[in-house]
Design a protein around this motif. Sequence first.
Motif, PDB file in Angstrom:
ATOM      1  N   ARG A  11      57.433   2.505  16.399  1.00 43.21           N
ATOM      2  CA  ARG A  11      57.683   1.204  16.739  1.00 43.21           C
ATOM      3  C   ARG A  11      58.424   1.051  17.902  1.00 43.21           C
ATOM      4  O   ARG A  11      59.592   1.668  17.694  1.00 43.21           O
ATOM      5  CB  ARG A  11      58.025   0.458  15.444  1.00 43.21           C
ATOM      6  CG  ARG A  11      56.891   0.473  14.162  1.00 43.21           C
ATOM      7  CD  ARG A  11      57.547  -0.161  13.116  1.00 43.21           C
ATOM      8  NE  ARG A  11      56.601  -0.275  12.149  1.00 43.21           N
ATOM      9  CZ  ARG A  11      56.623   0.699  10.986  1.00 43.21           C
ATOM     10  NH1 ARG A  11      57.542   1.678  11.081  1.00 43.21           N
ATOM     11  NH2 ARG A  11      55.726   0.641   9.993  1.00 43.21           N
ATOM     12  N   ILE A  12      58.254  -0.270  18.444  1.00 39.18           N
ATOM     13  CA  ILE A  12      59.539  -0.392  19.464  1.00 39.18           C
ATOM     14  C   ILE A  12      60.738  -0.534  18.988  1.00 39.18           C
ATOM     15  O   ILE A  12      61.788  -0.188  19.564  1.00 39.18           O
ATOM     16  CB  ILE A  12      59.090  -1.646  20.513  1.00 39.18           C
ATOM     17  CG1 ILE A  12      60.012  -1.841  21.608  1.00 39.18           C
ATOM     18  CG2 ILE A  12      58.902  -3.005  19.762  1.00 39.18           C
ATOM     19  CD1 ILE A  12      60.030  -0.926  22.803  1.00 39.18           C
ATOM     20  N   SER A  13      60.984  -1.303  17.869  1.00 39.77           N
ATOM     21  CA  SER A  13      62.205  -1.573  17.207  1.00 39.77           C
ATOM     22  C   SER A  13      62.860  -0.214  16.641  1.00 39.77           C
ATOM     23  O   SER A  13      63.920   0.023  16.813  1.00 39.77           O
ATOM     24  CB  SER A  13      62.167  -2.228  16.046  1.00 39.77           C
ATOM     25  OG  SER A  13      61.167  -1.797  14.925  1.00 39.77           O
ATOM     26  N   GLU A  14      62.099   0.808  16.443  1.00 36.09           N
ATOM     27  CA  GLU A  14      62.573   2.206  16.095  1.00 36.09           C
ATOM     28  C   GLU A  14      63.156   2.983  17.182  1.00 36.09           C
ATOM     29  O   GLU A  14      64.249   3.430  17.219  1.00 36.09           O
ATOM     30  CB  GLU A  14      61.492   3.064  15.383  1.00 36.09           C
ATOM     31  CG  GLU A  14      61.027   2.349  13.976  1.00 36.09           C
ATOM     32  CD  GLU A  14      59.525   3.034  13.194  1.00 36.09           C
ATOM     33  OE1 GLU A  14      59.378   2.661  12.187  1.00 36.09           O
ATOM     34  OE2 GLU A  14      58.904   3.723  14.088  1.00 36.09           O
ATOM     35  N   ALA A  15      62.503   2.930  18.285  1.00 33.80           N
ATOM     36  CA  ALA A  15      62.883   3.631  19.352  1.00 33.80           C
ATOM     37  C   ALA A  15      64.068   2.981  19.787  1.00 33.80           C
ATOM     38  O   ALA A  15      65.141   3.807  20.193  1.00 33.80           O
ATOM     39  CB  ALA A  15      61.915   3.561  20.553  1.00 33.80           C
ATOM     40  N   LEU A  16      64.278   1.548  19.927  1.00 33.62           N
ATOM     41  CA  LEU A  16      65.546   1.086  20.428  1.00 33.62           C
ATOM     42  C   LEU A  16      66.701   1.038  19.574  1.00 33.62           C
ATOM     43  O   LEU A  16      67.677   0.977  19.821  1.00 33.62           O
ATOM     44  CB  LEU A  16      65.152  -0.669  20.760  1.00 33.62           C
ATOM     45  CG  LEU A  16      64.244  -0.747  21.887  1.00 33.62           C
ATOM     46  CD1 LEU A  16      64.008  -2.142  22.300  1.00 33.62           C
ATOM     47  CD2 LEU A  16      64.352   0.033  23.274  1.00 33.62           C
TER      48      LEU A  16
ATOM     49  N   LEU B  78      61.325   6.131  27.343  1.00 35.72           N
ATOM     50  CA  LEU B  78      61.057   5.081  26.142  1.00 35.72           C
ATOM     51  C   LEU B  78      59.625   4.967  26.003  1.00 35.72           C
ATOM     52  O   LEU B  78      59.264   5.385  24.732  1.00 35.72           O
ATOM     53  CB  LEU B  78      61.582   3.803  26.609  1.00 35.72           C
ATOM     54  CG  LEU B  78      61.013   2.645  25.581  1.00 35.72           C
ATOM     55  CD1 LEU B  78      61.589   3.062  24.304  1.00 35.72           C
ATOM     56  CD2 LEU B  78      61.840   1.318  26.053  1.00 35.72           C
ATOM     57  N   PHE B  79      58.674   4.897  26.915  1.00 31.33           N
ATOM     58  CA  PHE B  79      57.198   4.560  26.692  1.00 31.33           C
ATOM     59  C   PHE B  79      56.725   6.128  26.882  1.00 31.33           C
ATOM     60  O   PHE B  79      55.747   6.161  25.918  1.00 31.33           O
ATOM     61  CB  PHE B  79      56.713   4.142  28.122  1.00 31.33           C
ATOM     62  CG  PHE B  79      57.092   2.679  28.179  1.00 31.33           C
ATOM     63  CD1 PHE B  79      56.581   1.637  27.316  1.00 31.33           C
ATOM     64  CD2 PHE B  79      57.933   2.306  29.009  1.00 31.33           C
ATOM     65  CE1 PHE B  79      56.762   0.565  27.208  1.00 31.33           C
ATOM     66  CE2 PHE B  79      58.348   0.840  29.003  1.00 31.33           C
ATOM     67  CZ  PHE B  79      57.714   0.062  28.316  1.00 31.33           C
ATOM     68  N   THR B  80      57.425   7.278  27.002  1.00 28.76           N
ATOM     69  CA  THR B  80      56.722   8.688  26.562  1.00 28.76           C
ATOM     70  C   THR B  80      57.036   8.727  25.029  1.00 28.76           C
ATOM     71  O   THR B  80      56.053   9.330  24.287  1.00 28.76           O
ATOM     72  CB  THR B  80      57.239   9.527  27.379  1.00 28.76           C
ATOM     73  OG1 THR B  80      57.262   9.490  28.911  1.00 28.76           O
ATOM     74  CG2 THR B  80      56.868  11.065  26.980  1.00 28.76           C
ATOM     75  N   LEU B  81      58.178   8.380  24.597  1.00 31.17           N
ATOM     76  CA  LEU B  81      58.471   8.433  23.106  1.00 31.17           C
ATOM     77  C   LEU B  81      57.468   7.615  22.282  1.00 31.17           C
ATOM     78  O   LEU B  81      57.111   8.256  21.394  1.00 31.17           O
ATOM     79  CB  LEU B  81      60.156   8.121  22.959  1.00 31.17           C
ATOM     80  CG  LEU B  81      60.454   7.957  21.276  1.00 31.17           C
ATOM     81  CD1 LEU B  81      60.185   9.392  20.745  1.00 31.17           C
ATOM     82  CD2 LEU B  81      61.605   7.358  21.486  1.00 31.17           C
ATOM     83  N   LEU B  82      57.187   6.494  22.873  1.00 31.50           N
ATOM     84  CA  LEU B  82      56.496   5.587  21.927  1.00 31.50           C
ATOM     85  C   LEU B  82      54.921   6.035  21.855  1.00 31.50           C
ATOM     86  O   LEU B  82      54.416   6.065  20.644  1.00 31.50           O
ATOM     87  CB  LEU B  82      56.245   4.007  22.798  1.00 31.50           C
ATOM     88  CG  LEU B  82      57.444   3.284  22.742  1.00 31.50           C
ATOM     89  CD1 LEU B  82      57.378   2.109  23.402  1.00 31.50           C
ATOM     90  CD2 LEU B  82      58.089   2.936  21.327  1.00 31.50           C
TER      91      LEU B  82
ATOM     92  N   PHE C 200      68.747   4.097  24.435  1.00 30.15           N
ATOM     93  CA  PHE C 200      68.394   3.046  25.327  1.00 30.15           C
ATOM     94  C   PHE C 200      69.091   1.786  25.713  1.00 30.15           C
ATOM     95  O   PHE C 200      69.040   1.140  24.696  1.00 30.15           O
ATOM     96  CB  PHE C 200      66.838   2.728  25.103  1.00 30.15           C
ATOM     97  CG  PHE C 200      65.686   3.909  24.749  1.00 30.15           C
ATOM     98  CD1 PHE C 200      65.290   4.667  26.044  1.00 30.15           C
ATOM     99  CD2 PHE C 200      65.469   4.276  23.714  1.00 30.15           C
ATOM    100  CE1 PHE C 200      64.801   5.790  25.939  1.00 30.15           C
ATOM    101  CE2 PHE C 200      64.756   5.348  23.409  1.00 30.15           C
ATOM    102  CZ  PHE C 200      64.247   6.158  24.423  1.00 30.15           C
ATOM    103  N   CYS C 201      69.690   1.680  26.769  1.00 26.94           N
ATOM    104  CA  CYS C 201      70.539   0.557  26.983  1.00 26.94           C
ATOM    105  C   CYS C 201      70.129  -0.298  28.119  1.00 26.94           C
ATOM    106  O   CYS C 201      69.513   0.198  29.016  1.00 26.94           O
ATOM    107  CB  CYS C 201      71.962   1.116  27.100  1.00 26.94           C
ATOM    108  SG  CYS C 201      72.095   2.344  28.512  1.00 26.94           S
ATOM    109  N   GLY C 202      70.405  -1.375  28.057  1.00 35.40           N
ATOM    110  CA  GLY C 202      70.276  -2.355  29.237  1.00 35.40           C
ATOM    111  C   GLY C 202      71.376  -2.060  30.421  1.00 35.40           C
ATOM    112  O   GLY C 202      72.320  -1.177  30.324  1.00 35.40           O
ATOM    113  N   VAL C 203      71.312  -3.079  31.368  1.00 40.08           N
ATOM    114  CA  VAL C 203      71.972  -2.634  32.559  1.00 40.08           C
ATOM    115  C   VAL C 203      73.465  -2.840  32.312  1.00 40.08           C
ATOM    116  O   VAL C 203      74.349  -2.467  32.688  1.00 40.08           O
ATOM    117  CB  VAL C 203      71.733  -3.579  33.793  1.00 40.08           C
ATOM    118  CG1 VAL C 203      70.287  -3.131  34.204  1.00 40.08           C
ATOM    119  CG2 VAL C 203      71.580  -5.120  33.193  1.00 40.08           C
TER     120      VAL C 203
END
Length: 200
Positions: free
Chosen positions: A43-48, A33-37, A102-105
């Motif tokens: 934007r974080i919203s775009e990645a997620l 995730l942070f490598t993509l940003l 990118f999913c949560g637990v």
Amino acid sequence: MPRPLNPEDARKAPGDIADIVSSPHVALRDEALFTLLYGAGLRISEALSLNVRDLDRLHDGLMTIMGKGQKERVVPILPVVQRKLEAWRAAHPAPHPQAPLFCGVRGGRLNPAIAQRTMRQWRQMEGLPDTATPHALRHAFATHLMQNGADLRVIQELLGHASLSSTQIYTLADEHRLMDVWKKAHPHADKPAHSEESSS
């Protein structure tokens, strides 16, 4: 004014953030995730908002992103970014095409507050200011491109700004580049400050 991370902190952020999480599974997700940003300036919203199937639509190093106002744009995905994304997909708990990338637990789409909290923990460990947020990686992407000579219009397209005026703020943030341009362009730039006083 944008407050980007410096190049060293921006490069090491994804790996360092991955090192502080307790689960190897989450570490792969966060590093991707942070490598993509930083690597694509999202934007974080775009990645997620990305789904697993979006990785299959990555052609010739290019990915289509849905930005603000449901506007699509194409961004380049660097090989290092692609490797981290593929490593995460291999560990994804349910990598069917419609699943959030990118999913949560619990399997749902990752809440941006989780990513923000993780980066907050990292910046506190590093002694960085409160401005070191996920969005600061997007600022770093744009600022570092500009510092290395990228055209403002190209940066506008990569960031998905509707107006060039939104992108021009990075010219103000990049003080070093402004000074370099001034020194090279202004006739008096190489004249010592006291020269006129001494001649009068």
